[in-house]
Enzyme design. Structure first.
Site, PDB file in Angstrom:
ATOM      1  N   GLY A  89      10.345 -24.811 -20.350  1.00 36.69           N
ATOM      2  CA  GLY A  89      11.409 -25.751 -20.022  1.00 36.69           C
ATOM      3  C   GLY A  89      10.939 -27.169 -20.268  1.00 36.69           C
ATOM      4  CD  GLU A  93       9.447 -34.218 -22.425  1.00 34.57           C
ATOM      5  OE1 GLU A  93      10.132 -35.067 -21.824  1.00 34.57           O
ATOM      6  OE2 GLU A  93       9.875 -33.521 -23.362  1.00 34.57           O
ATOM      7  CB  CYS A 119       8.787 -21.573 -23.511  1.00 37.61           C
ATOM      8  SG  CYS A 119      10.129 -22.369 -24.405  1.00 37.61           S
ATOM      9  CG  HIS A 120       8.731 -26.557 -24.261  1.00 38.89           C
ATOM     10  ND1 HIS A 120       9.717 -25.665 -24.637  1.00 38.89           N
ATOM     11  CD2 HIS A 120       8.862 -27.628 -25.078  1.00 38.89           C
ATOM     12  CE1 HIS A 120      10.416 -26.182 -25.628  1.00 38.89           C
ATOM     13  NE2 HIS A 120       9.918 -27.377 -25.920  1.00 38.89           N
ATOM     14  CE1 TYR A 139      12.325 -22.377 -29.201  1.00 38.19           C
ATOM     15  CE2 TYR A 139      11.808 -24.693 -29.546  1.00 38.19           C
ATOM     16  CZ  TYR A 139      12.674 -23.618 -29.694  1.00 38.19           C
ATOM     17  OH  TYR A 139      13.872 -23.795 -30.321  1.00 38.19           O
TER      18      TYR A 139
END
Length: 193
Positions: A89, A93, A119-120, A139
């Site tokens: 998600g 980040e 993923c992230h 990802y």
């Protein structure tokens, strides 16, 4: 036998499936899963987002559920846990900007404890500096993060998992059956029918 604990690092706009499914599945297997977020306490919640693959050039994002945290981030002692889950998600980040989050990831890796990132989530592995000379799936948009951290990006279908040493990494939530099975195997559990 003492309880086996797993740490799950979450944050606002963590991917819904990549947070809720591991939390529920690992709890169902008997692990105590502590879901935490910096600057939040047990009983607080994080907002989630649902990422879907609908034929666009990138994933789409829709509002998800509110996910209730069950442990205080400030109380985390990595020596108490047998493994770490890093959902994707948008949370990774900004979570990677938190030094304690990076320290937590490094601590699990230095102790050779299983780490499952999807993923992230690879952004946290890269920021923690644990990918040098290692292979990691994620990802595809995170491939540059893996490479810039000195790792080799493994581009596999969205429903697959890549395992190297203590890392079980995968591109996205369609990999849950393979990803979680690989993580549980790294934890030393045996599931029989």
């Amino acid at each position: 036998m003492s309880e086996k604990k797993i740490l799950l690092l979450a944050g606002d706009f963590t991917e819904d499936y990549e947070t809720m499914v591991p939390f529920q599945a690992l709890s169902m297997l008997g692990y105590v899963v502590h879901a935490v977020c910096p600057d939040k306490r047990a009983g607080d919640s994080v907002r989630t987002a649902i990422h879907d693959f609908e034929g666009d050039q990138t994933y789409t994002e829709k509002p998800g559920h509110n996910f209730v945290l069950n442990y205080d981030f400030d109380r985390v002692d990595t020596t108490e846990y047998v493994g770490l889950v890093v959902p994707g998600g948008r949370a990774p980040e900004y979570l990677r900007l938190n030094q304690k989050v990076n320290d937590i990831v490094r601590s699990f890796d230095q102790a050779d404890k299983p780490i499952a990132a999807v993923c992230h989530g690879a952004q946290l592995l890269a920021a923690a500096g644990i990918l040098e000379g290692r292979e990691c799936s994620a990802y595809p948009a995170c491939g540059p993060d893996v490479r810039m951290a000195g790792g080799t990006f493994i581009d596999i279908p969205a429903d697959q998992v890549h395992v190297q040493g203590n890392l079980a990494t995968a591109p996205a939530w369609p990999s849950h059956p393979a990803w979680l099975a690989a993580f549980v195997k790294l934890l030393g559990a045996k599931i029989t029918l």
